[in-house]
Write a protein that holds these residues in place. Structure first.
Motif, mmCIF file in Angstrom:
data_model
loop_
_atom_site.group_PDB
_atom_site.id
_atom_site.type_symbol
_atom_site.label_atom_id
_atom_site.label_comp_id
_atom_site.label_asym_id
_atom_site.label_seq_id
_atom_site.Cartn_x
_atom_site.Cartn_y
_atom_site.Cartn_z
ATOM 1 N N LEU A 1 35.789 41.505 12.565
ATOM 2 C CA LEU A 1 35.153 41.111 13.505
ATOM 3 C C LEU A 1 36.324 40.061 14.518
ATOM 4 N N VAL A 2 37.379 39.824 13.262
ATOM 5 C CA VAL A 2 38.185 38.818 14.588
ATOM 6 C C VAL A 2 38.808 39.444 15.698
ATOM 7 N N ILE A 3 39.314 40.492 15.048
ATOM 8 C CA ILE A 3 39.492 41.392 16.334
ATOM 9 C C ILE A 3 39.106 41.661 16.975
ATOM 10 N N ALA A 4 37.708 41.729 16.738
ATOM 11 C CA ALA A 4 36.605 42.131 17.667
ATOM 12 C C ALA A 4 36.555 41.266 18.878
ATOM 13 N N GLY A 5 36.571 40.152 18.531
ATOM 14 C CA GLY A 5 36.586 38.709 19.118
ATOM 15 C C GLY A 5 37.624 38.647 19.831
ATOM 16 N N ILE A 6 38.894 38.959 19.418
ATOM 17 C CA ILE A 6 39.849 38.991 20.283
ATOM 18 C C ILE A 6 39.854 39.900 21.420
ATOM 19 N N GLU A 7 39.600 41.074 20.769
ATOM 20 C CA GLU A 7 39.179 41.899 22.376
ATOM 21 C C GLU A 7 38.232 41.505 23.292
ATOM 22 N N PHE A 8 37.410 40.943 22.832
ATOM 23 C CA PHE A 8 35.703 40.353 23.269
ATOM 24 C C PHE A 8 36.762 39.447 24.640
ATOM 25 N N VAL A 9 37.684 38.651 23.967
ATOM 26 C CA VAL A 9 38.607 38.128 25.155
ATOM 27 C C VAL A 9 39.518 38.842 26.462
ATOM 28 N N GLY A 10 39.740 39.641 25.489
ATOM 29 C CA GLY A 10 40.308 40.448 26.823
ATOM 30 C C GLY A 10 39.560 40.688 27.652
ATOM 31 N N PHE A 11 37.926 41.094 27.071
ATOM 32 C CA PHE A 11 37.494 41.915 27.877
ATOM 33 C C PHE A 11 36.527 41.351 29.238
ATOM 34 N N ILE A 12 36.673 39.925 28.850
ATOM 35 C CA ILE A 12 36.407 38.702 29.439
ATOM 36 C C ILE A 12 37.536 38.215 30.773
ATOM 37 N N PHE A 13 38.737 38.069 30.129
ATOM 38 C CA PHE A 13 39.842 38.177 30.725
ATOM 39 C C PHE A 13 39.972 39.197 31.888
ATOM 40 N N ALA A 14 40.032 40.401 31.776
ATOM 41 C CA ALA A 14 40.460 42.060 32.438
ATOM 42 C C ALA A 14 39.015 42.288 33.374
ATOM 43 N N CYS A 15 37.883 41.372 32.803
ATOM 44 C CA CYS A 15 36.727 42.233 33.798
ATOM 45 C C CYS A 15 37.392 40.819 34.991
ATOM 46 N N CYS A 16 37.385 39.574 34.893
ATOM 47 C CA CYS A 16 37.904 38.483 35.864
ATOM 48 C C CYS A 16 38.670 39.043 36.685
ATOM 49 N N LEU A 17 40.079 39.242 36.220
ATOM 50 C CA LEU A 17 41.470 39.856 36.626
ATOM 51 C C LEU A 17 41.032 41.239 38.364
ATOM 52 N N ALA A 18 40.066 41.878 37.706
ATOM 53 C CA ALA A 18 39.405 43.147 38.207
ATOM 54 C C ALA A 18 38.910 42.960 39.086
ATOM 55 N N ASN A 19 37.672 41.627 39.241
ATOM 56 C CA ASN A 19 37.054 40.693 40.081
ATOM 57 C C ASN A 19 38.099 40.346 41.344
ATOM 58 N N SER A 20 39.409 39.421 40.772
ATOM 59 C CA SER A 20 40.320 38.634 41.066
ATOM 60 C C SER A 20 40.953 39.583 42.581
ATOM 61 N N ILE A 21 40.807 40.918 41.648
ATOM 62 C CA ILE A 21 41.275 42.260 42.831
ATOM 63 C C ILE A 21 40.964 42.814 44.256
ATOM 64 N N ARG A 22 39.287 42.650 43.167
ATOM 65 C CA ARG A 22 38.492 42.957 44.502
ATOM 66 C C ARG A 22 38.540 42.272 45.209
ATOM 67 N N ASN A 23 38.000 40.874 44.802
ATOM 68 C CA ASN A 23 38.794 39.445 46.298
ATOM 69 C C ASN A 23 39.660 39.236 47.092
ATOM 70 N N TYR A 24 40.660 39.501 46.676
ATOM 71 C CA TYR A 24 41.527 39.755 47.630
ATOM 72 C C TYR A 24 42.050 40.740 48.572
ATOM 73 N N ARG A 25 41.208 41.748 47.783
ATOM 74 C CA ARG A 25 41.812 43.174 48.783
ATOM 75 C C ARG A 25 40.494 42.856 49.282
ATOM 76 N N ARG A 26 39.312 42.130 49.683
ATOM 77 C CA ARG A 26 38.434 42.357 50.548
ATOM 78 C C ARG A 26 38.742 41.090 51.606
ATOM 79 N N ARG A 27 39.516 39.843 51.451
ATOM 80 C CA ARG A 27 40.035 38.958 52.589
ATOM 81 C C ARG A 27 41.341 39.689 52.690
ATOM 82 N N ALA A 28 41.408 40.791 52.297
ATOM 83 C CA ALA A 28 42.547 40.968 53.040
ATOM 84 C C ALA A 28 42.292 41.633 54.150
ATOM 85 N N ASP A 29 40.560 42.715 53.216
ATOM 86 C CA ASP A 29 40.886 43.546 54.637
ATOM 87 C C ASP A 29 40.327 42.649 55.909
ATOM 88 N N TYR A 30 39.856 41.738 56.351
ATOM 89 C CA TYR A 30 38.934 40.525 56.847
ATOM 90 C C TYR A 30 40.390 40.277 57.915
#
Length: 209
Positions: free
Chosen positions: A180-209
């Motif tokens: 359960l503890v490891i799954a909780g850590i993985e969930f936090v990693g999942f949230i950060f990974a989603c935030c990173l992916a979203n940041s990359i997508r927003n950066y690419r969108r801004r760079a295209d304009y």
């Protein structure tokens, strides 16, 4: 960190699985070596997930970062499912552990090292007790505290099936809470990974304009 864990699981699993090279039937090897096979598969999955995460961060790839987060989420769900299974099916799980000793005992004439490994690690003797070896008139060295003088005075009194089941019964709660503890850590990693992916997508969108 996940990359190192994945490599270690594969290495240790391969070392354990190398013990089956004398078994002719590979299906039999898979049944009797479930732990190392599981370690190798889990290590390969973690290695694959880590590769997507590293490449996604280094290359700033939205696709790889999202793949990493999705795979991490799937791994977390699988881990939670295993923990829940152990929680609600504890008796069935302990029965499977008892069957493992039964299979090792049945194969002792062809491969004695499985039973020897259990007897040494669990400090036990025979399937139900040391009387199981009465048919051969002596105990194997793995059954005794003193391998050079294996007798009734030094033999382990408890049977391996009871010892093995009791071991998993004592440690099942630790495994569940650690999962359960490891799954909780993985969930936090999942949230950060989603935030990173979203940041990359927003950066690419801004760079295209």
């Amino acid at each position: 960190m996940k990359l190192i864990c994945g490599i270690l699981l594969i290495v240790f699993g391969a070392l354990l699985f190398s013990k089956v090279h004398n078994i002719d039937d590979f299906a039999d090897a898979l049944r009797t070596q479930q732990v190392p096979v599981t370690m190798i598969i889990l290590g390969a999955i973690i290695l694959l997930i880590s590769w997507f995460g590293c490449c996604g961060a280094i290359r700033e790839s939205y696709c790889m970062s999202m793949t990493y987060s999705i795979l991490l989420f799937v791994l977390m769900i699988g881990q939670l499912a295993l923990v829940i299974y152990m929680w609600v099916q504890k008796d069935k799980f302990l029965g499977i552990m008892g069957d493992t000793v039964e299979r090792a005992w049945e194969h002792r004439t062809r491969r004695s090292d499985y039973m020897d490994a259990i007897q040494i690690s669990m400090k036990c003797c025979g399937r139900s007790g040391y009387a199981d070896y009465s048919y051969q008139g002596k105990f194997p060295p793995s059954c005794c505290r003193d391998t050079n003088n294996c007798s009734n005075a030094t033999v382990y009194p408890i049977g391996c099936k009871v010892a093995f089941v009791e071991f998993w019964d004592r440690n099942s709660d630790i495994i569940k809470y650690a999962g359960l503890v490891i799954a909780g850590i993985e969930f936090v990693g999942f949230i950060f990974a989603c935030c990173l992916a979203n940041s990359i997508r927003n950066y690419r969108r801004r760079a295209d304009y």
